[in-house]
Design a protein around this motif. Structure first.
Motif, PDB file in Angstrom:
ATOM      1  N   VAL A  74       0.863  -1.181   0.000  1.00 35.07           N
ATOM      2  CA  VAL A  74       0.000   0.000   0.000  1.00 35.07           C
ATOM      3  C   VAL A  74       0.899   1.231   0.000  1.00 35.07           C
ATOM      4  CG1 VAL A  74      -1.809   1.289   1.191  1.00 35.07           C
ATOM      5  CG2 VAL A  74      -1.811  -1.222   1.270  1.00 35.07           C
ATOM      6  N   VAL A  75       0.816   2.033  -1.055  1.00 35.19           N
ATOM      7  CA  VAL A  75       1.564   3.286  -1.148  1.00 35.19           C
ATOM      8  C   VAL A  75       0.567   4.414  -0.925  1.00 35.19           C
ATOM      9  CG1 VAL A  75       2.952   4.799  -2.626  1.00 35.19           C
ATOM     10  CG2 VAL A  75       3.255   2.302  -2.731  1.00 35.19           C
ATOM     11  N   ASP A  76       0.633   5.035   0.239  1.00 38.95           N
ATOM     12  CA  ASP A  76      -0.353   6.032   0.652  1.00 38.95           C
ATOM     13  C   ASP A  76       0.284   7.412   0.612  1.00 38.95           C
ATOM     14  OD1 ASP A  76      -2.255   7.626   1.976  1.00 38.95           O
ATOM     15  OD2 ASP A  76      -2.963   5.912   3.154  1.00 38.95           O
ATOM     16  N   CYS A  77      -0.139   8.225  -0.377  1.00 41.09           N
ATOM     17  CA  CYS A  77       0.408   9.574  -0.541  1.00 41.09           C
ATOM     18  C   CYS A  77      -0.601  10.665  -0.205  1.00 41.09           C
ATOM     19  CB  CYS A  77       0.941   9.756  -1.957  1.00 41.09           C
ATOM     20  SG  CYS A  77       2.438   8.815  -2.294  1.00 41.09           S
ATOM     21  N   ASP A  78      -1.665  10.306   0.487  1.00 44.41           N
ATOM     22  CA  ASP A  78      -2.566  11.297   1.076  1.00 44.41           C
ATOM     23  C   ASP A  78      -1.755  12.119   2.077  1.00 44.41           C
ATOM     24  OD1 ASP A  78      -5.891  11.429   1.488  1.00 44.41           O
ATOM     25  OD2 ASP A  78      -4.730  12.149   3.202  1.00 44.41           O
ATOM     26  N   VAL A  79      -2.156  13.370   2.315  1.00 44.80           N
ATOM     27  CA  VAL A  79      -1.401  14.205   3.259  1.00 44.80           C
ATOM     28  C   VAL A  79      -1.539  13.718   4.699  1.00 44.80           C
ATOM     29  CG1 VAL A  79      -3.128  15.958   3.901  1.00 44.80           C
ATOM     30  CG2 VAL A  79      -0.715  16.610   3.637  1.00 44.80           C
ATOM     31  N   HIS A  80      -2.573  12.919   4.954  1.00 40.64           N
ATOM     32  CA  HIS A  80      -2.801  12.373   6.291  1.00 40.64           C
ATOM     33  C   HIS A  80      -2.305  10.931   6.353  1.00 40.64           C
ATOM     34  CE1 HIS A  80      -6.063  15.406   5.564  1.00 40.64           C
ATOM     35  NE2 HIS A  80      -5.473  15.902   6.639  1.00 40.64           N
ATOM     36  N   GLN A  81      -1.713  10.567   7.455  1.00 42.24           N
ATOM     37  CA  GLN A  81      -1.192   9.207   7.578  1.00 42.24           C
ATOM     38  C   GLN A  81      -2.306   8.169   7.394  1.00 42.24           C
ATOM     39  OE1 GLN A  81      -0.446   7.291  11.258  1.00 42.24           O
ATOM     40  NE2 GLN A  81       1.569   6.529  10.664  1.00 42.24           N
ATOM     41  N   GLY A  82      -1.971   7.071   6.740  1.00 42.77           N
ATOM     42  CA  GLY A  82      -2.921   5.975   6.579  1.00 42.77           C
ATOM     43  C   GLY A  82      -2.988   5.125   7.833  1.00 42.77           C
ATOM     44  N   ASP A  83      -3.454   5.722   8.916  1.00 41.11           N
ATOM     45  CA  ASP A  83      -3.378   5.079  10.228  1.00 41.11           C
ATOM     46  C   ASP A  83      -4.281   3.864  10.350  1.00 41.11           C
ATOM     47  OD1 ASP A  83      -5.524   6.954  10.068  1.00 41.11           O
ATOM     48  OD2 ASP A  83      -5.677   7.024  12.257  1.00 41.11           O
ATOM     49  N   GLY A  84      -5.486   3.945   9.776  1.00 44.65           N
ATOM     50  CA  GLY A  84      -6.393   2.801   9.864  1.00 44.65           C
ATOM     51  C   GLY A  84      -5.843   1.592   9.139  1.00 44.65           C
ATOM     52  N   THR A  85      -5.292   1.821   7.958  1.00 46.71           N
ATOM     53  CA  THR A  85      -4.716   0.717   7.183  1.00 46.71           C
ATOM     54  C   THR A  85      -3.538   0.102   7.916  1.00 46.71           C
ATOM     55  OG1 THR A  85      -5.288   2.060   5.241  1.00 46.71           O
ATOM     56  CG2 THR A  85      -3.985   0.065   4.865  1.00 46.71           C
ATOM     57  N   ALA A  86      -2.683   0.958   8.475  1.00 43.18           N
ATOM     58  CA  ALA A  86      -1.508   0.463   9.205  1.00 43.18           C
ATOM     59  C   ALA A  86      -1.922  -0.412  10.381  1.00 43.18           C
ATOM     60  CB  ALA A  86      -0.666   1.635   9.689  1.00 43.18           C
ATOM     61  N   ARG A  87      -2.957   0.010  11.104  1.00 36.48           N
ATOM     62  CA  ARG A  87      -3.380  -0.757  12.284  1.00 36.48           C
ATOM     63  C   ARG A  87      -4.069  -2.064  11.877  1.00 36.48           C
ATOM     64  NH1 ARG A  87      -4.437   4.703  14.546  1.00 36.48           N
ATOM     65  NH2 ARG A  87      -2.877   5.006  16.187  1.00 36.48           N
ATOM     66  N   ILE A  88      -4.864  -2.036  10.820  1.00 33.19           N
ATOM     67  CA  ILE A  88      -5.543  -3.253  10.383  1.00 33.19           C
ATOM     68  C   ILE A  88      -4.530  -4.321   9.990  1.00 33.19           C
ATOM     69  CG2 ILE A  88      -6.946  -4.240   8.515  1.00 33.19           C
ATOM     70  CD1 ILE A  88      -8.652  -1.665   8.638  1.00 33.19           C
ATOM     71  N   PHE A  89      -3.445  -3.912   9.362  1.00 33.32           N
ATOM     72  CA  PHE A  89      -2.473  -4.880   8.867  1.00 33.32           C
ATOM     73  C   PHE A  89      -1.217  -4.990   9.727  1.00 33.32           C
ATOM     74  CE2 PHE A  89      -4.763  -3.947   4.816  1.00 33.32           C
ATOM     75  CZ  PHE A  89      -5.329  -5.215   4.686  1.00 33.32           C
ATOM     76  N   ALA A  90      -1.255  -4.431  10.915  1.00 34.57           N
ATOM     77  CA  ALA A  90      -0.120  -4.599  11.831  1.00 34.57           C
ATOM     78  C   ALA A  90       0.072  -6.087  12.118  1.00 34.57           C
ATOM     79  CB  ALA A  90      -0.378  -3.836  13.129  1.00 34.57           C
ATOM     80  N   GLY A  91       1.274  -6.571  11.918  1.00 34.28           N
ATOM     81  CA  GLY A  91       1.538  -7.988  12.158  1.00 34.28           C
ATOM     82  C   GLY A  91       1.157  -8.897  11.014  1.00 34.28           C
ATOM     83  N   GLU A  92       0.665  -8.338   9.900  1.00 32.55           N
ATOM     84  CA  GLU A  92       0.318  -9.133   8.708  1.00 32.55           C
ATOM     85  C   GLU A  92       1.481  -9.020   7.713  1.00 32.55           C
ATOM     86  OE1 GLU A  92      -0.256 -11.243   6.243  1.00 32.55           O
ATOM     87  OE2 GLU A  92      -2.327 -11.320   6.998  1.00 32.55           O
ATOM     88  N   PRO A  93       2.319 -10.035   7.612  1.00 29.15           N
ATOM     89  CA  PRO A  93       3.527  -9.927   6.791  1.00 29.15           C
ATOM     90  C   PRO A  93       3.260  -9.847   5.296  1.00 29.15           C
ATOM     91  CG  PRO A  93       3.262 -12.172   7.603  1.00 29.15           C
ATOM     92  CD  PRO A  93       2.227 -11.338   8.300  1.00 29.15           C
ATOM     93  N   ARG A  94       2.056 -10.194   4.869  1.00 25.62           N
ATOM     94  CA  ARG A  94       1.759 -10.182   3.434  1.00 25.62           C
ATOM     95  C   ARG A  94       1.372  -8.796   2.915  1.00 25.62           C
ATOM     96  NH1 ARG A  94      -2.748 -14.705   3.244  1.00 25.62           N
ATOM     97  NH2 ARG A  94      -3.379 -13.460   5.073  1.00 25.62           N
TER      98      ARG A  94
END
Length: 300
Positions: A154-174
């Protein structure tokens, strides 16, 4: 062959013009794409609403049921920034279905673009920051579950951090999450992406593009993705109400060209979503959102 572009009339939940979320940009964006000949009349790929089964792969089943039944608790609606009524619930499912279709078309053809999506603040247990469902997370989780891909970036170039995506996939190596965002912008409490690039206010085109180029190399070398989701938010623009990174139209175009070109040169499919943009000038904002679709056409 033209790049597939996805749109559904329900992307526009028809908010009042005074609402702080510029909902009408979705309709105007689609109109401009047709007016300017980027999409032929009737040429949009129309998605079906995301299924509850796919939504539950990224979100808690209780929250999914609350959205579908329009019984979202007031505290979550406050965090989202608007009430989740029938039109918003349908819009959220269609936008998510749009990103699912965008990803599937990208896998088939190499590149595809949604005219919505990028609701990256929604987390597993609820929405936030104008995001009801995290469309990229839903699409990524569904593709992984069905075995369509094994590694996603996931390449997130929105000015706001992609925090929800990061938390959903925390610990998901794929799934590898890369976020380039304003260091001092929303959310106040940042998540931990796999790779974060926090940029100062007033960064400007040249410094932004240099940071992006370095980050793409780092993320690609680690993730080795089979599919890239690209959040092409236009809120880093200097005229955006929530931006502060001072990019120009030309800078946004070169950003999109850099991201798409980097991965197409490496034969990695790219599914683009439009992300955030918050100008009061709907015409200017909608046209700014078309930059990614125009640039994508260069790679057809």
């Amino acid at each position: 062959m033209s790049v597939p572009i996805i749109h559904h009339p329900a992307f526009d939940a028809q908010f009042d013009a005074s609402h702080r979320f510029p909902m009408s940009k979705f309709s105007r964006l689609a109109e401009i794409l047709v007016e300017d000949g980027i999409v032929s009349a009737g040429g949009f790929h129309v998605p079906t609403p995301a299924s509850p089964e796919w939504l539950r792969l990224a979100h808690d089943p209780l929250y999914v049921d609350q959205v579908l039944s329009r019984t979202v608790p007031a505290a979550i609606e406050k965090a989202i920034g608007f009430a989740v009524d029938e039109k918003v619930a349908l819009r959220s499912r269609c936008a998510t279905g749009g990103t699912v279709l965008t990803a599937k078309l990208a896998l088939a053809e190499g590149l595809a673009c949604n005219t919505a999506g990028g609701s990256h603040h929604a987390g597993r247990n609820g929405g936030a920051g104008f995001s009801v469902f995290n469309d990229v997370a839903v699409a990524a989780a569904g593709l992984l579950a069905e075995g369509d891909v094994g590694r996603i970036l996931v390449v997130d170039c929105d000015v706001h951090q992609g925090d929800g995506t990061a938390r959903i996939f925390a610990g998901e190596p794929r799934v590898f999450t890369l976020s380039l965002h304003g260091a001092k912008n929303y959310p106040a409490v940042k998540a931990q992406s796999d790779w974060d690039v926090a940029l100062p206010d007033g960064t400007g085109d040249a410094a932004y593009l240099a940071a992006l180029w370095a980050a793409l190399h780092t993320a690609f070398d680690i993730a080795r993705p089979e599919l890239v989701f690209y959040n092409a938010g236009v809120d880093p623009h200097g005229d955006d109400r929530l931006g502060r990174l001072s990019l120009t139209d030309q800078g946004l175009a070169e950003r999109d060209r850099t991201v798409i070109g980097f991965f197409r040169d490496r034969a990695v499919p790219v599914a683009a979503v439009i992300g955030g943009g918050y100008s009061r000038d709907i015409e200017a904002l909608a046209r700014r959102h078309t930059i990614v679709h125009r640039v994508a056409g260069e790679f057809a």
